[in-house]
Design an enzyme around this catalytic site. Sequence first.
Site, PDB file in Angstrom:
ATOM      1  N   ASP A 143       0.843  -1.183   0.000  1.00  0.00           N
ATOM      2  CA  ASP A 143       0.000   0.000   0.000  1.00  0.00           C
ATOM      3  C   ASP A 143       0.887   1.244   0.000  1.00  0.00           C
ATOM      4  O   ASP A 143       1.867   1.326   0.750  1.00  0.00           O
ATOM      5  CB  ASP A 143      -0.892  -0.028   1.244  1.00  0.00           C
ATOM      6  CG  ASP A 143      -1.828   1.159   1.325  1.00  0.00           C
ATOM      7  OD1 ASP A 143      -2.751   1.228   0.501  1.00  0.00           O
ATOM      8  OD2 ASP A 143      -1.622   2.008   2.215  1.00  0.00           O
TER       9      ASP A 143
ATOM     10  N   GLU B  65       1.565   0.213  -4.975  1.00  0.00           N
ATOM     11  CA  GLU B  65       1.105   1.499  -5.490  1.00  0.00           C
ATOM     12  C   GLU B  65       2.308   2.440  -5.597  1.00  0.00           C
ATOM     13  O   GLU B  65       2.815   2.919  -4.596  1.00  0.00           O
ATOM     14  CB  GLU B  65       0.071   2.113  -4.547  1.00  0.00           C
ATOM     15  CG  GLU B  65      -1.228   1.336  -4.473  1.00  0.00           C
ATOM     16  CD  GLU B  65      -2.217   1.998  -3.515  1.00  0.00           C
ATOM     17  OE1 GLU B  65      -3.307   2.383  -3.968  1.00  0.00           O
ATOM     18  OE2 GLU B  65      -1.885   2.131  -2.319  1.00  0.00           O
TER      19      GLU B  65
END
Length: 699
Positions: A407, A436
């Site tokens: 994340d 990400e």
Amino acid sequence: MRRINAYEAYLDDYDYIVVYMKKNFYNGRSNSFYLKDQDDNIIPLTIRYKDSYNDYTKYKLLINAPITIGNEYYVVNEYGRSVLCKYGHIVKTSKFYEDYYYPGNDLGLTYTKTKSIFKLWAPVALKTRVHIWNDEEDKIISMNRDSNGIFSCEIDGNLLGSKYTYLVRVNGEWNEVCDPYSSFSGPNIHYSVVEDIENLHMPEKIKTERLESYCDAIIYEASIRDMTSQKRIGVHYPKTYYGFVEENEITQKKLTGFSYLKSLGITHVQLMPVLYFGSTNDLHPELNYNWGYDPMHPRVMEGSYSSHPENCQERILEFANLVQECHKNNIKVNLDVVFNHVYEKETFILDKIVPNYYFLMDREGNFSNGSFCGNDIDMVAPMSKKYFLDTIERLIRWFDIDGLRFDLMGVLDVKFMNEVERLCHNIKPDFMIYGEGWNMPSFVPEYMRASQNNQDKMPRIALFSDRFREVIKGSNGDLNQKGFIQGSNNELDNVKNCLAASCLDYFFDSPEKVINYVECHDNHTLWDKLRISCFHEDEQTQKKRQILGNAMCLLAQGIPFLHSGQEFCRTKKGVDNSYCRNDSINLIDYNLRNKNMDVVEATKKLIQIRKTHPCFRLRTQLECQNNLFVSYILKDVIVYNTRKDMDHCIVFFNPSNVQHEYTLDREATILFDSENQNDSTTTIVQIPPVSVVVACFKY
């Protein structure tokens, strides 16, 4: 955060202290200061300079004698007023890093039947103790300070099953915390439990088919809770690890839960956070819903997903069983990990033991906020990096997981991510690592961020392609803006590049680094976007566009990613960020799935086509350059030719409302025809409005 109280002091380096005095506190003035420790030993201080700081006066004070890390110091001004000198930026200095690095792998509890050894890394603590209790006794035992900032103690006897916490005296206060190194925790991490992984009957590890290339993966994102939260689907333990892989006659008949997941043909399930998060009560998960991006203990499995959250062994066994049940069905398991921030810094266990060390902080006491949570994890600090690397190794060795999705990976640094990659691939060569790669505004310099801009510095780490998302379905933020699948032909060149994993224009240097997606847990579902951007169309046409979006994800070069329910037009009733909404918004609705089985079946066919035909899984930039050709039919239809050795397919993506036909130079077999307008073999391909046709040439 600084400048809250009238009088504050911070030990920011080995040779200086910073003091803030509010201007309504002795007018913010003092002509002299000295330092004293907990035993009233005095150290002279020299005012190096003072400066005005809004309504404070800031003093930099030089320390005129050596200090001892761990002592409790107080700064005394000329009026005799004293204030605790908190350990500040000193914990971020290179000398502190060197002096207090501990390379051992025995932090926390080492258990045997005859004694237990407790070790805690707490270099700035004055004292530490172990509080341990069971049905027979309750005692507090002082720990001894050793080198490298280690406190330790041995307790004789068999303590198996006893509960314990650490008491840490730091910055003038006693903090009681569970063991940050242990994976055996009571509900809501109020205490740890004396236990050893060797005592658990972990399920046998089952080998899955080796992943030869990241491009061979088909990732399906799912939530433990969402997959089984709908009522009357046959699952006896809904919303739990056990329920996630539960199968019986009802689930098989209704094709729900794990029975449904197995039917899709995906290769990897990506589980939304399953490591302990602070926003849901382990014992009362029904009180609120949360996705779990609120981490508070990265080594403890989330208790609200356990059928027995009060049993520290059970939650570990249940999750281990989940992984192996997936492996039995040749489904690999990737974990979504949140190692960039924590839910609440002030109550985070590691911060209560060594304040500020684990977070990116500047010399003014400001914390990096690239995650927009007010705290970013520091992966440069050696003991912080070691903690998270050791955590990852435990996850792999204990649970046999197959991948990690990071994340907000752009908050982390390239060096750390490459160390993660080496660690994981040394244990499991086909392990997946991706995240990400947004360029987040953290304290990490841009050239060091694990972002898309630095993808060339991370050779074996994949990143989500927001470019693919925006080009194919239109703006994520503007629901009205159309992308290619809604009929926009404004970015045809970018569509071409997206189909080539953005390798033709060198945005990425390998298709193995590119995660293609049009929907994930964040933001609106694709269906909810289509309902707005194509509001003038009937539902059947919108479903055709959903199939078109799924097809582009699954057939483009790179790594396809599907959000659970994307294959049946999942809706969140227009909610764009449902992270804390209830089950009625977030559940996997099998009734909706039944209604849209045509979309499900189309998606399953496309999954099989990708798995069967290597031409959709080119592995290098050079292969994309030499074996992929994209053309257009009147700016209406994308004609996508891709080849791998003797496997040659041609795909027609038509988002327009116009019928087209295309003459092939030789006969081809129709593999997929969303509107069923073509014979099984043909040389003239009919391309209906809003359709996908896949043909394979015969050799």
